[in-house]
Motif scaffolding. Structure first.
Motif, PDB file in Angstrom:
ATOM      1  N   ALA A  97     103.296  61.696  76.304  1.00 36.29           N
ATOM      2  CA  ALA A  97     102.926  61.266  74.956  1.00 36.29           C
ATOM      3  C   ALA A  97     102.022  62.277  74.263  1.00 36.29           C
ATOM      4  CB  ALA A  97     102.242  59.905  75.019  1.00 36.29           C
ATOM      5  N   GLY A  98     101.141  62.936  75.020  1.00 37.56           N
ATOM      6  CA  GLY A  98     100.282  63.947  74.419  1.00 37.56           C
ATOM      7  C   GLY A  98     101.081  65.078  73.807  1.00 37.56           C
ATOM      8  N   LYS A  99     102.091  65.547  74.545  1.00 43.50           N
ATOM      9  CA  LYS A  99     102.960  66.606  74.028  1.00 43.50           C
ATOM     10  C   LYS A  99     103.795  66.105  72.853  1.00 43.50           C
ATOM     11  CE  LYS A  99     101.890  69.849  77.008  1.00 43.50           C
ATOM     12  NZ  LYS A  99     101.205  71.094  76.577  1.00 43.50           N
ATOM     13  N   ALA A 100     104.223  64.843  72.929  1.00 42.40           N
ATOM     14  CA  ALA A 100     105.035  64.273  71.844  1.00 42.40           C
ATOM     15  C   ALA A 100     104.237  64.202  70.548  1.00 42.40           C
ATOM     16  CB  ALA A 100     105.527  62.887  72.240  1.00 42.40           C
ATOM     17  N   ILE A 101     102.951  63.860  70.647  1.00 42.84           N
ATOM     18  CA  ILE A 101     102.109  63.801  69.460  1.00 42.84           C
ATOM     19  C   ILE A 101     101.915  65.210  68.884  1.00 42.84           C
ATOM     20  CG2 ILE A 101      99.776  63.319  68.637  1.00 42.84           C
ATOM     21  CD1 ILE A 101      99.744  60.908  70.522  1.00 42.84           C
ATOM     22  N   GLU A 102     101.786  66.203  69.743  1.00 43.41           N
ATOM     23  CA  GLU A 102     101.672  67.585  69.263  1.00 43.41           C
ATOM     24  C   GLU A 102     102.932  68.007  68.508  1.00 43.41           C
ATOM     25  OE1 GLU A 102     100.766  69.967  72.659  1.00 43.41           O
ATOM     26  OE2 GLU A 102      98.787  69.070  72.968  1.00 43.41           O
ATOM     27  N   VAL A 103     104.089  67.564  68.989  1.00 42.65           N
ATOM     28  CA  VAL A 103     105.344  67.829  68.281  1.00 42.65           C
ATOM     29  C   VAL A 103     105.316  67.150  66.912  1.00 42.65           C
ATOM     30  CG1 VAL A 103     107.826  67.314  68.256  1.00 42.65           C
ATOM     31  CG2 VAL A 103     106.745  68.192  70.336  1.00 42.65           C
ATOM     32  N   ALA A 104     104.866  65.892  66.892  1.00 41.14           N
ATOM     33  CA  ALA A 104     104.820  65.147  65.629  1.00 41.14           C
ATOM     34  C   ALA A 104     103.906  65.825  64.619  1.00 41.14           C
ATOM     35  CB  ALA A 104     104.354  63.717  65.890  1.00 41.14           C
ATOM     36  N   ILE A 105     102.778  66.322  65.072  1.00 47.06           N
ATOM     37  CA  ILE A 105     101.833  66.973  64.158  1.00 47.06           C
ATOM     38  C   ILE A 105     102.470  68.192  63.502  1.00 47.06           C
ATOM     39  CG2 ILE A 105      99.695  68.316  64.076  1.00 47.06           C
ATOM     40  CD1 ILE A 105      98.597  66.423  66.242  1.00 47.06           C
ATOM     41  N   ARG A 106     103.135  69.027  64.300  1.00 45.73           N
ATOM     42  CA  ARG A 106     103.721  70.252  63.741  1.00 45.73           C
ATOM     43  C   ARG A 106     104.861  69.947  62.777  1.00 45.73           C
ATOM     44  NH1 ARG A 106     104.107  75.351  63.266  1.00 45.73           N
ATOM     45  NH2 ARG A 106     106.086  76.474  63.292  1.00 45.73           N
ATOM     46  N   TYR A 107     105.687  68.960  63.117  1.00 47.14           N
ATOM     47  CA  TYR A 107     106.903  68.745  62.330  1.00 47.14           C
ATOM     48  C   TYR A 107     106.819  67.528  61.414  1.00 47.14           C
ATOM     49  CZ  TYR A 107     108.532  72.231  65.604  1.00 47.14           C
ATOM     50  OH  TYR A 107     108.647  73.385  66.343  1.00 47.14           O
ATOM     51  N   LEU A 117      98.511  65.023  60.101  1.00 53.13           N
ATOM     52  CA  LEU A 117      97.996  64.507  61.359  1.00 53.13           C
ATOM     53  C   LEU A 117      97.175  65.578  62.059  1.00 53.13           C
ATOM     54  CD1 LEU A 117     101.265  62.787  62.703  1.00 53.13           C
ATOM     55  CD2 LEU A 117      99.480  61.793  61.249  1.00 53.13           C
ATOM     56  N   ASP A 118      96.129  65.132  62.748  1.00 53.89           N
ATOM     57  CA  ASP A 118      95.288  66.063  63.502  1.00 53.89           C
ATOM     58  C   ASP A 118      94.822  65.353  64.763  1.00 53.89           C
ATOM     59  OD1 ASP A 118      93.896  68.486  63.970  1.00 53.89           O
ATOM     60  OD2 ASP A 118      92.041  67.524  63.309  1.00 53.89           O
ATOM     61  N   LEU A 119      94.953  66.018  65.915  1.00 53.04           N
ATOM     62  CA  LEU A 119      94.630  65.406  67.199  1.00 53.04           C
ATOM     63  C   LEU A 119      93.373  66.026  67.792  1.00 53.04           C
ATOM     64  CD1 LEU A 119      95.590  63.373  69.374  1.00 53.04           C
ATOM     65  CD2 LEU A 119      96.821  65.279  70.446  1.00 53.04           C
ATOM     66  N   ASN A 120      92.418  65.170  68.113  1.00 47.81           N
ATOM     67  CA  ASN A 120      91.181  65.596  68.772  1.00 47.81           C
ATOM     68  C   ASN A 120      91.188  65.051  70.195  1.00 47.81           C
ATOM     69  OD1 ASN A 120      88.617  66.115  69.663  1.00 47.81           O
ATOM     70  ND2 ASN A 120      87.555  65.191  67.916  1.00 47.81           N
ATOM     71  N   ARG A 121      91.252  65.946  71.194  1.00 57.51           N
ATOM     72  CA  ARG A 121      91.380  65.518  72.590  1.00 57.51           C
ATOM     73  C   ARG A 121      90.116  65.824  73.385  1.00 57.51           C
ATOM     74  NH1 ARG A 121      97.352  66.312  75.032  1.00 57.51           N
ATOM     75  NH2 ARG A 121      96.390  64.812  76.482  1.00 57.51           N
ATOM     76  N   THR A 122      88.976  65.561  72.819  1.00 60.65           N
ATOM     77  CA  THR A 122      87.718  65.728  73.542  1.00 60.65           C
ATOM     78  C   THR A 122      87.259  64.364  74.033  1.00 60.65           C
ATOM     79  OG1 THR A 122      86.451  65.472  71.504  1.00 60.65           O
ATOM     80  CG2 THR A 122      87.047  67.704  72.146  1.00 60.65           C
ATOM     81  N   GLY A 123      86.856  64.293  75.285  1.00 57.14           N
ATOM     82  CA  GLY A 123      86.399  63.032  75.837  1.00 57.14           C
ATOM     83  C   GLY A 123      87.514  62.262  76.520  1.00 57.14           C
ATOM     84  N   CYS A 125      89.070  59.579  75.438  1.00 54.78           N
ATOM     85  CA  CYS A 125      90.082  59.073  74.496  1.00 54.78           C
ATOM     86  C   CYS A 125      90.407  60.136  73.451  1.00 54.78           C
ATOM     87  CB  CYS A 125      89.585  57.810  73.793  1.00 54.78           C
ATOM     88  SG  CYS A 125      89.694  56.312  74.790  1.00 54.78           S
ATOM     89  N   ALA A 126      91.677  60.281  73.170  1.00 56.88           N
ATOM     90  CA  ALA A 126      92.106  61.195  72.111  1.00 56.88           C
ATOM     91  C   ALA A 126      92.146  60.443  70.788  1.00 56.88           C
ATOM     92  CB  ALA A 126      93.479  61.766  72.429  1.00 56.88           C
ATOM     93  N   GLN A 127      91.816  61.128  69.710  1.00 57.14           N
ATOM     94  CA  GLN A 127      91.874  60.526  68.383  1.00 57.14           C
ATOM     95  C   GLN A 127      92.905  61.256  67.530  1.00 57.14           C
ATOM     96  OE1 GLN A 127      88.249  60.114  66.197  1.00 57.14           O
ATOM     97  NE2 GLN A 127      87.513  58.392  67.416  1.00 57.14           N
ATOM     98  N   LEU A 128      93.878  60.498  67.034  1.00 56.91           N
ATOM     99  CA  LEU A 128      94.859  61.041  66.104  1.00 56.91           C
ATOM    100  C   LEU A 128      94.424  60.659  64.702  1.00 56.91           C
ATOM    101  CD1 LEU A 128      97.610  62.460  65.629  1.00 56.91           C
ATOM    102  CD2 LEU A 128      98.654  60.184  65.695  1.00 56.91           C
ATOM    103  N   GLN A 129      93.935  61.640  63.955  1.00 58.62           N
ATOM    104  CA  GLN A 129      93.482  61.373  62.591  1.00 58.62           C
ATOM    105  C   GLN A 129      94.657  61.417  61.632  1.00 58.62           C
ATOM    106  OE1 GLN A 129      90.379  64.519  62.488  1.00 58.62           O
ATOM    107  NE2 GLN A 129      88.951  62.845  62.070  1.00 58.62           N
ATOM    108  N   ILE A 130      94.676  60.489  60.682  1.00 60.06           N
ATOM    109  CA  ILE A 130      95.726  60.416  59.668  1.00 60.06           C
ATOM    110  C   ILE A 130      95.064  60.688  58.328  1.00 60.06           C
ATOM    111  CG2 ILE A 130      97.529  58.991  58.660  1.00 60.06           C
ATOM    112  CD1 ILE A 130      96.601  57.479  61.670  1.00 60.06           C
ATOM    113  N   ILE A 131      95.328  61.854  57.772  1.00 62.03           N
ATOM    114  CA  ILE A 131      94.595  62.337  56.598  1.00 62.03           C
ATOM    115  C   ILE A 131      95.501  62.258  55.368  1.00 62.03           C
ATOM    116  CG2 ILE A 131      93.314  64.283  55.640  1.00 62.03           C
ATOM    117  CD1 ILE A 131      93.252  65.296  58.683  1.00 62.03           C
ATOM    118  N   PRO A 132      95.168  61.399  54.396  1.00 57.20           N
ATOM    119  CA  PRO A 132      96.025  61.251  53.217  1.00 57.20           C
ATOM    120  C   PRO A 132      95.935  62.452  52.285  1.00 57.20           C
ATOM    121  CG  PRO A 132      94.038  59.932  52.975  1.00 57.20           C
ATOM    122  CD  PRO A 132      93.997  60.505  54.363  1.00 57.20           C
ATOM    123  N   ALA A 133      97.041  62.745  51.620  1.00 58.53           N
ATOM    124  CA  ALA A 133      97.049  63.821  50.629  1.00 58.53           C
ATOM    125  C   ALA A 133      96.275  63.382  49.394  1.00 58.53           C
ATOM    126  CB  ALA A 133      98.493  64.159  50.244  1.00 58.53           C
TER     127      ALA A 133
END
Length: 338
Positions: A97-107, A117-123, A125-133
């Motif tokens: 799933a971690g790799k799948a989310i990285e794919v989603a972010i790029r594409y 989308l931006d993924l923070n994997r420190t700690g 728990c990973a946080q997937l931020q959803i940033i509106p335009a």
């Protein structure tokens, strides 16, 4: 008139899929495209994208004409891998799933450019931020958040079993949303300043049963081709509109913009003309996008908004806003806050 590619934001196939789902549920769909400038044929055209304002009007029609109050949940729960094209297969065939989310972010631009989308994997728990335009309406933002959350609900159970996902959403409390999601969505908090999904690192490392390196590489190659094509289609007019929309400074004239782009004003005019666009129309579109953001997100008054957008007075701004949207700024605010 169909929305031109230069203002592309969301792949049209998702709107088409939602129309089909609403029809299957017995809701009337004959007039859902009214006022959007879209046609059923356009939605089925490969590679077609829909601009924010057309999507937002479509969602308003869904709200007013159907029984479905959370269309993003309906759509997200019914999106299968093939609905996302090559990007879906690239995520399905990766290691976890971690790799799948990285794919989603790029594409993700192949799906929509209305959020990033931006993924923070420190700690732990990973946080997937959803940033509106900038300029996105609260209705459209909620639709995208709901679609993402419902998609994670379904695909997480299919690929991982239990993602143990916790969500922070910017919208107000929605008890019915909790009821429509599975226990795989462990918690939802509302009225947050930023939207993000939190997933334990242990769940992101669970191996995918369908992982296939060869198939994954082929899917990635296709994604790269599609992304390159999409970027190439971002015309000068599209880049200029993005620049005018995201720039918080007062609207600049054509000469200043041309200088920033490294060309003369005459060259800028000629190139825009070749794309059937004009600087004046792009400025007006950008003004209305920024106006909506100022009114809804920044909560500026009509007078302050008019001043920031270089209108002589609020009356001139109100007339321009009504011409562009069919309603006054006050009516638009009431609609957004309903």
């Amino acid at each position: 008139m169909d929305t031109p590619q230069m203002q592309a934001s969301t792949a049209a196939r998702y709107i088409h899929s939602l129309c089909q789902l609403l029809a299957q549920a017995g809701d009337p769909v004959d007039h859902l495209l009214d006022g959007t400038g879209l046609s059923t044929e356009a939605l089925q055209s490969p590679g077609r994208y829909v601009h924010h304002d057309a999507l937002d009007r479509f969602l308003l029609n869904v709200e007013q004409q159907t029984r479905e109050k959370q269309p993003g949940v309906l759509l997200g729960h019914h999106l299968n891998i093939s609905a996302h094209g090559a990007a879906g297969y690239a995520g399905l065939t990766t290691a976890n799933a971690g790799k799948a989310i990285e794919v989603a972010i790029r594409y993700f631009p192949l799906i929509t450019s209305l959020v990033t989308l931006d993924l923070n994997r420190t700690g732990s728990c990973a946080q997937l931020q959803i940033i509106p335009a900038p300029g996105i309406s609260s209705r459209t933002e909620q639709f995208i958040l709901h679609t993402l959350l419902a998609s994670f609900d379904v695909m997480g159970r299919f690929l991982v079993g239990d993602l143990k996902l916790e969500a922070a959403l910017t919208c107000s409390e929605q008890k019915e949303l909790r009821a429509r999601l599975s226990p795989a969505i462990h918690d939802i908090v509302f009225d947050q300043p930023d939207a993000f999904f939190s997933i334990p690192e242990t769940q992101l490392e669970v191996p995918f049963a369908l992982a296939d390196q060869s198939a994954h590489e082929r899917a990635i190659e296709q994604c790269e081709r599609e992304l390159k094509s999409l970027n190439n289609q971002r015309s000068l007019a599209g880049r200029l509109l993005e620049l005018l929309t995201q720039d918080s400074a007062p609207m600049r004239n054509q000469e200043a913009i041309a200088a920033q782009l490294g060309m003369s004003s005459r060259t800028l005019h000629r190139r825009l003309q070749s794309e059937s666009a004009s600087f004046r129309d792009l400025v007006q579109t950008a003004r209305m996008t920024r106006a909506k953001h100022y009114l809804v997100n920044d909560r500026f008054s009509v007078t302050e908004t008019a001043y920031r957008l270089d209108y002589q007075d609020s009356a001139n701004f109100t007339r321009a806003f009504r011409k562009a949207t069919g309603m006054t700024p006050s009516e638009y605010l009431r609609q957004q806050n309903a």
